[in-house]
Enzyme design. Structure first.
Site, short mmCIF file in Angstrom:
data_model
loop_
_atom_site.label_atom_id
_atom_site.label_comp_id
_atom_site.label_asym_id
_atom_site.label_seq_id
_atom_site.Cartn_x
_atom_site.Cartn_y
_atom_site.Cartn_z
N CYS A 151 1.57 33.58 57.41
CA CYS A 151 1.47 32.69 58.84
C CYS A 151 0.76 33.43 59.94
O CYS A 151 0.02 32.81 60.92
CB CYS A 151 2.73 32.58 59.21
SG CYS A 151 3.88 31.76 57.81
N ASN A 207 5.32 23.33 58.69
CA ASN A 207 4.74 24.73 58.58
C ASN A 207 3.37 24.82 57.87
O ASN A 207 3.69 24.92 56.55
CB ASN A 207 5.68 25.82 58.22
CG ASN A 207 5.21 27.12 58.45
OD1 ASN A 207 3.99 27.42 58.60
ND2 ASN A 207 6.38 28.04 58.54
N HIS A 240 2.44 29.90 66.34
CA HIS A 240 2.54 29.56 65.16
C HIS A 240 3.68 28.27 64.76
O HIS A 240 4.96 29.01 65.25
CB HIS A 240 2.89 30.93 64.08
CG HIS A 240 3.28 30.35 62.69
ND1 HIS A 240 2.56 29.53 61.87
CD2 HIS A 240 4.23 30.77 62.06
CE1 HIS A 240 3.32 29.31 60.66
NE2 HIS A 240 4.18 30.08 60.88
O1 UT7 Z 1 6.47 30.72 58.92
C1 UT7 Z 1 6.80 32.03 58.26
C2 UT7 Z 1 8.29 32.32 59.06
N1 UT7 Z 1 9.31 31.51 58.68
C3 UT7 Z 1 10.16 31.30 59.52
O2 UT7 Z 1 10.17 31.64 60.86
C4 UT7 Z 1 11.15 30.33 59.10
C5 UT7 Z 1 12.71 31.02 59.63
N2 UT7 Z 1 13.98 30.61 59.35
C6 UT7 Z 1 14.25 29.38 59.60
O3 UT7 Z 1 13.47 28.35 60.29
C7 UT7 Z 1 15.66 28.78 59.22
O4 UT7 Z 1 16.32 29.92 58.73
C8 UT7 Z 1 15.73 27.65 58.06
C9 UT7 Z 1 15.07 26.28 58.78
C10 UT7 Z 1 14.84 28.00 57.02
C11 UT7 Z 1 17.18 27.50 57.63
O5 UT7 Z 1 18.01 27.29 58.55
P1 UT7 Z 1 19.25 27.97 58.65
O6 UT7 Z 1 19.87 27.61 59.81
O7 UT7 Z 1 19.01 29.64 58.58
O8 UT7 Z 1 20.12 27.63 57.24
P2 UT7 Z 1 20.61 28.49 56.08
O9 UT7 Z 1 19.62 28.86 55.38
O10 UT7 Z 1 21.68 29.69 56.73
O11 UT7 Z 1 21.52 27.44 55.45
C12 UT7 Z 1 22.67 26.84 55.99
C13 UT7 Z 1 23.13 25.55 55.12
C14 UT7 Z 1 23.47 26.24 53.64
O12 UT7 Z 1 24.70 25.45 53.24
P3 UT7 Z 1 26.28 26.21 53.17
O13 UT7 Z 1 25.96 27.61 52.42
O14 UT7 Z 1 26.38 26.72 54.85
O15 UT7 Z 1 27.12 25.08 52.58
C15 UT7 Z 1 22.50 25.67 52.89
O16 UT7 Z 1 22.63 25.63 51.71
O17 UT7 Z 1 22.23 24.65 55.08
C16 UT7 Z 1 21.88 24.71 53.46
N3 UT7 Z 1 20.61 24.02 53.36
C17 UT7 Z 1 20.26 22.65 53.55
N4 UT7 Z 1 20.90 21.59 53.50
C18 UT7 Z 1 20.26 20.18 53.59
C19 UT7 Z 1 19.42 24.94 53.09
N5 UT7 Z 1 18.35 23.87 53.13
C20 UT7 Z 1 18.97 22.81 53.02
C21 UT7 Z 1 18.06 21.50 53.47
N6 UT7 Z 1 18.91 20.29 53.69
N7 UT7 Z 1 16.73 21.12 53.24
#
Ligand code: UT7
Length: 335
Positions: free
Chosen positions: A115, A292, A262
């Site tokens: 990135c 992204n 970014h």
């Molecule tokens: O470009 C390089 C740098 N990258 C970044 O800066 C990305 C940084 N991170 C993020 O943007 C976020 O962490 C994400 C958008 C990737 C994920 O969001 P989050 O709020 O951290 O979600 P999480 O991974 O903690 O997941 C929360 C819940 C989980 O379910 P439970 O365990 O709470 O039941 C996941 O299974 O959301 C679920 N989940 C989804 N649900 C629907 C994860 N991905 C999805 C999805 N659709 N696509």
């Protein structure tokens, strides 16, 4: 010492639009979840029936940038190509650009900084111009993510975020004092390499081993991201990179005319905007449309902001990125 200035910008994204609702046809997710957590509404994914690849998209963006700089391919002295998704394991995409654009046998360098790739690439190009070695450098960021994502529910936390596309800039020797790139700032912290990683195929995880294992739970050939961990580091490193760029030039946050972060997650950009007390006019985001696009994200956003007349002569512009490695950095420019 010379200084360098961006004299041409271009971008190219595949025609194929994939909306959040389209994703729900092959994984368990929802438009609501994706928009709420990331701000993304749609992204472009290459249609495999087209000739779009990391290199060809880069070449298309490059042609536009060269033309807008008022140059021809023969005026370009050097290529710097940033990607994490090259068409081939080796050689890198830079030489493909040299070939696709039928350029003379100029040097072509590949940058592997995910990135932060475009920030690193621009910084490298700036050094070559500063020393007087080159006058016009083609700097490209291009990514084909859709070819290597786990598009099942298992990979949804990663695959809904990433999109395909390319952007290019021409960095040229600048005669005007105080214009162009003022400074660039690069950082890395390799101890977090495995928090955002695609492990194989690579020399430690080669194809025969993956095939021999034939293990459906072996996810090393798909990108892995510890989302919350990455998020927390991103917000603090973005801020540090912006502050460092301002301090190095005795400037204040009030001096920023345009911040191009970014496009990792709209929530990260909004956090930074609030922290630096910037208005909507001072920050440009387009993650809603493209997701992204990693090394292409900053340059696509910069190009769109410029095309929309949001960057004017003499504006103070900061480009900042954070990503896998971890790597992060910033480039500060007087337009
Ligand atoms: O470009 C390089 C740098 N990258 C970044 O800066 C990305 C940084 N991170 C993020 O943007 C976020 O962490 C994400 C958008 C990737 C994920 O969001 P989050 O709020 O951290 O979600 P999480 O991974 O903690 O997941 C929360 C819940 C989980 O379910 P439970 O365990 O709470 O039941 C996941 O299974 O959301 C679920 N989940 C989804 N649900 C629907 C994860 N991905 C999805 C999805 N659709 N696509």
């Amino acid at each position: 010492m010379y200084s360098s200035k961006i004299t041409g910008l271009g971008y190219y994204v595949p025609e194929n639009v994939v909306t959040n609702n389209d994703l729900t046809t092959f994984m368990e997710t929802s438009d609501e979840w994706i928009q709420e957590r990331t701000g993304i509404k749609e992204r472009r994914w290459i249609d495999p029936k087209t000739d779009d690849t990391t290199a060809t998209m880069g070449a298309k963006a490059a042609k536009i940038a060269i033309e807008r700089a008022g140059l021809t391919k023969n005026d370009i002295d050097f290529i710097v190509f940033a990607t994490l998704s090259p068409d081939m394991y080796f050689p890198g995409g830079g030489v493909q650009i040299q070939d696709l654009l039928e350029m003379p046998t100029i040097g072509a360098l590949d940058v592997r900084n995910q990135c932060s790739g475009f920030i690193y690439a621009l910084s490298v190009a700036d050094q070559f111009i500063k020393t007087g070695m080159y006058k016009n450098i083609l700097v490209i960021g291009s990514e084909n993510h859709s070819g290597a994502l786990d598009k099942s529910t298992r990979g949804r936390n990663v695959s809904v975020i990433f999109g395909d596309g390319a952007g290019a800039a021409i960095l040229s020797r600048c005669a005007e004092e105080g214009k162009g790139i003022l400074s660039s700032h690069l950082h890395s912290e390799g101890k977090h390499a495995k928090e955002l990683v695609l492990e194989g195929p690579a020399t430690q995880r080669w194809v025969p081993e993956i095939i021999e294992n034939n293990d459906d739970s072996d996810l090393s050939y798909y990108p892995y991201m510890n989302g919350q961990f990455v998020f927390k580091h991103a917000v603090s490193r973005f801020s540090e990179a912006i502050i460092e760029a301002l301090q190095a030039n005795n400037l204040q946050k009030e001096d920023i005319d345009m911040l191009i972060p970014h496009q990792a997650n709209l929530r990260i950009a909004q956090y930074i905007q609030k922290k630096f007390n910037l208005s909507d006019k001072q920050v440009f985001n387009n993650i809603m449309k493209y997701g992204n696009t990693t090394a292409a994200s900053v340059i696509i956003a910069l190009t769109e902001a410029w095309e929309q007349g949001k960057i004017k002569d003499n504006d103070l512009v900061i480009l900042a990125a954070f990503g896998s490695g971890f790597t992060w950095g910033s480039v500060i420019l007087r337009w």
